[in-house]
Design an enzyme around this catalytic site. Structure first.
Site, short mmCIF file in Angstrom:
data_model
loop_
_atom_site.label_atom_id
_atom_site.label_comp_id
_atom_site.label_asym_id
_atom_site.label_seq_id
_atom_site.Cartn_x
_atom_site.Cartn_y
_atom_site.Cartn_z
N ASN A 1 0.84 -1.18 0.00
CA ASN A 1 0.00 0.00 0.00
C ASN A 1 0.89 1.24 0.00
O ASN A 1 1.55 1.54 0.99
CB ASN A 1 -0.91 -0.02 1.23
CG ASN A 1 -1.87 1.14 1.28
OD1 ASN A 1 -1.50 2.29 1.10
ND2 ASN A 1 -3.14 0.83 1.54
N GLY B 1 0.18 4.36 0.07
CA GLY B 1 -0.21 5.38 1.04
C GLY B 1 0.39 5.10 2.40
O GLY B 1 0.96 5.99 3.05
N ASP C 1 -1.78 -3.42 10.77
CA ASP C 1 -3.13 -3.82 10.41
C ASP C 1 -4.03 -2.77 11.02
O ASP C 1 -4.02 -2.55 12.24
CB ASP C 1 -3.50 -5.22 10.92
CG ASP C 1 -4.67 -5.79 10.13
OD1 ASP C 1 -4.58 -5.86 8.89
OD2 ASP C 1 -5.70 -6.13 10.74
N PHE D 1 -5.87 8.68 1.96
CA PHE D 1 -6.31 7.52 1.18
C PHE D 1 -7.36 6.77 1.99
O PHE D 1 -7.68 7.14 3.12
CB PHE D 1 -5.13 6.61 0.82
CG PHE D 1 -4.41 6.05 2.02
CD1 PHE D 1 -4.69 4.77 2.49
CD2 PHE D 1 -3.45 6.80 2.70
CE1 PHE D 1 -4.04 4.25 3.60
CE2 PHE D 1 -2.78 6.28 3.81
CZ PHE D 1 -3.08 5.00 4.25
N TYR E 1 -10.48 5.64 3.80
CA TYR E 1 -11.69 6.30 4.28
C TYR E 1 -11.44 7.74 4.73
O TYR E 1 -12.35 8.39 5.27
CB TYR E 1 -12.29 5.51 5.45
CG TYR E 1 -12.74 4.12 5.09
CD1 TYR E 1 -14.00 3.88 4.54
CD2 TYR E 1 -11.89 3.03 5.30
CE1 TYR E 1 -14.40 2.60 4.21
CE2 TYR E 1 -12.29 1.74 4.97
CZ TYR E 1 -13.54 1.53 4.42
OH TYR E 1 -13.95 0.26 4.09
N ASP E 2 -10.24 8.26 4.51
CA ASP E 2 -9.90 9.61 4.97
C ASP E 2 -10.91 10.68 4.55
O ASP E 2 -11.23 11.57 5.34
CB ASP E 2 -8.50 10.00 4.49
CG ASP E 2 -7.39 9.31 5.27
OD1 ASP E 2 -7.71 8.60 6.26
OD2 ASP E 2 -6.21 9.47 4.91
N LYS F 1 -1.51 15.48 9.96
CA LYS F 1 -2.03 14.11 10.09
C LYS F 1 -0.96 13.19 10.67
O LYS F 1 -1.26 12.34 11.53
CB LYS F 1 -2.49 13.59 8.73
CG LYS F 1 -3.07 12.17 8.79
CD LYS F 1 -3.40 11.63 7.41
CE LYS F 1 -3.90 10.19 7.52
NZ LYS F 1 -4.10 9.55 6.21
N HIS G 1 -4.03 7.84 14.08
CA HIS G 1 -3.87 6.54 14.75
C HIS G 1 -2.52 5.93 14.43
O HIS G 1 -1.84 5.39 15.30
CB HIS G 1 -5.00 5.59 14.34
CG HIS G 1 -5.14 5.39 12.86
ND1 HIS G 1 -5.24 6.44 11.96
CD2 HIS G 1 -5.21 4.26 12.11
CE1 HIS G 1 -5.35 5.96 10.74
NE2 HIS G 1 -5.34 4.65 10.79
N ARG G 2 -2.12 6.04 13.17
CA ARG G 2 -0.83 5.45 12.76
C ARG G 2 0.33 6.21 13.38
O ARG G 2 1.31 5.62 13.83
CB ARG G 2 -0.75 5.42 11.24
CG ARG G 2 0.37 4.55 10.70
CD ARG G 2 0.19 4.26 9.21
NE ARG G 2 -0.95 3.38 9.00
CZ ARG G 2 -2.05 3.73 8.32
NH1 ARG G 2 -2.16 4.92 7.79
NH2 ARG G 2 -3.04 2.87 8.17
#
Length: 203
Positions: free
Chosen positions: A11, A13, A70, A155, A157-158, A179, A184-185
């Site tokens: 991914n 993103g 995940d 990317f 659901y942002d 961001k 969360h990340r």
């Protein structure tokens, strides 16, 4: 010291976000496709289980430390869905538009005050495939589901995720540098780096 890590993902993103957060630590991130690593079978029932499965899988093939994420969106009105199925909510893996369309359709009759949701990210880091003491961390980002997509950044659901305390802005309307400090990340990466330092994997 750890200098090279394989990311158990293709991914772009996610890879871009992780790269920007880890490169200041002197860490070079490699996508799993560099090593021709197929996607792992995500047979876990939680974000944590799947992250660990993916990290061990990538490390076993690349023969180097591995990091796996995940993550997904958990919507209260949908009983926590899409959850671990976030990337394939529409039935096709990675189709962001179709995933968002399905979410909006399911939420069309849900009033604004009941549209609460959160992004959750679980990270797993292993030094090798059989690492008996993997680092596993997790963090959430609170918000709600908007009535329509807004914003061009990000990317997944942002564009639908209205961030709590950000004046009605979605995650796709927030500048990337902001961001990367509050998501969360980002929160999970901060916890990960603290544990990596404690284990003397990084300075």
């Amino acid at each position: 010291m750890v200098t090279d890590i394989v990311l158990s993902s293709n991914n772009m993103g996610k890879a871009r976000e992780f790269g920007e957060m880890l490169s200041p630590m002197g860490i070079v991130l490699h996508l799993q496709k560099e090593f021709k690593i197929p996607d792992a079978d995500e047979t876990g029932k939680s974000f944590v289980e799947n992250a660990l499965i993916k990290a061990r899988h990538a490390s076993a093939i690349a023969k180097m430390p591995a990091l796996a994420d995940d993550s997904g969106l958990c919507v209260d009105a949908l009983g926590g869905a899409p959850g671990i199925n976030s990337a394939r909510f529409c039935g096709e893996h990675g189709n962001d538009k179709a995933n968002n369309d399905k979410l909006l359709e399911l939420m069309k009759d849900v009033p604004v005050e009941q549209r609460t949701a959160r992004f959750y990210a679980a990270l797993a880091f292993v030094m090798n495939a059989d690492d008996p003491v993997p680092i596993v961390v997790g963090a959430a980002w609170e918000g709600s589901i908007g009535l329509k997509p807004m914003g061009q950044n990000g990317f997944g659901y942002d564009p639908l995720f209205v961030v709590t305390g950000r004046n009605g802005c979605t995650a796709a309307q927030i500048p990337p540098q902001i961001k990367h400090a509050i998501s969360h990340r980002a929160r999970a990466v901060a916890l990960l780096l603290a544990e990596m330092r404690r284990n003397h994997y990084i300075k």
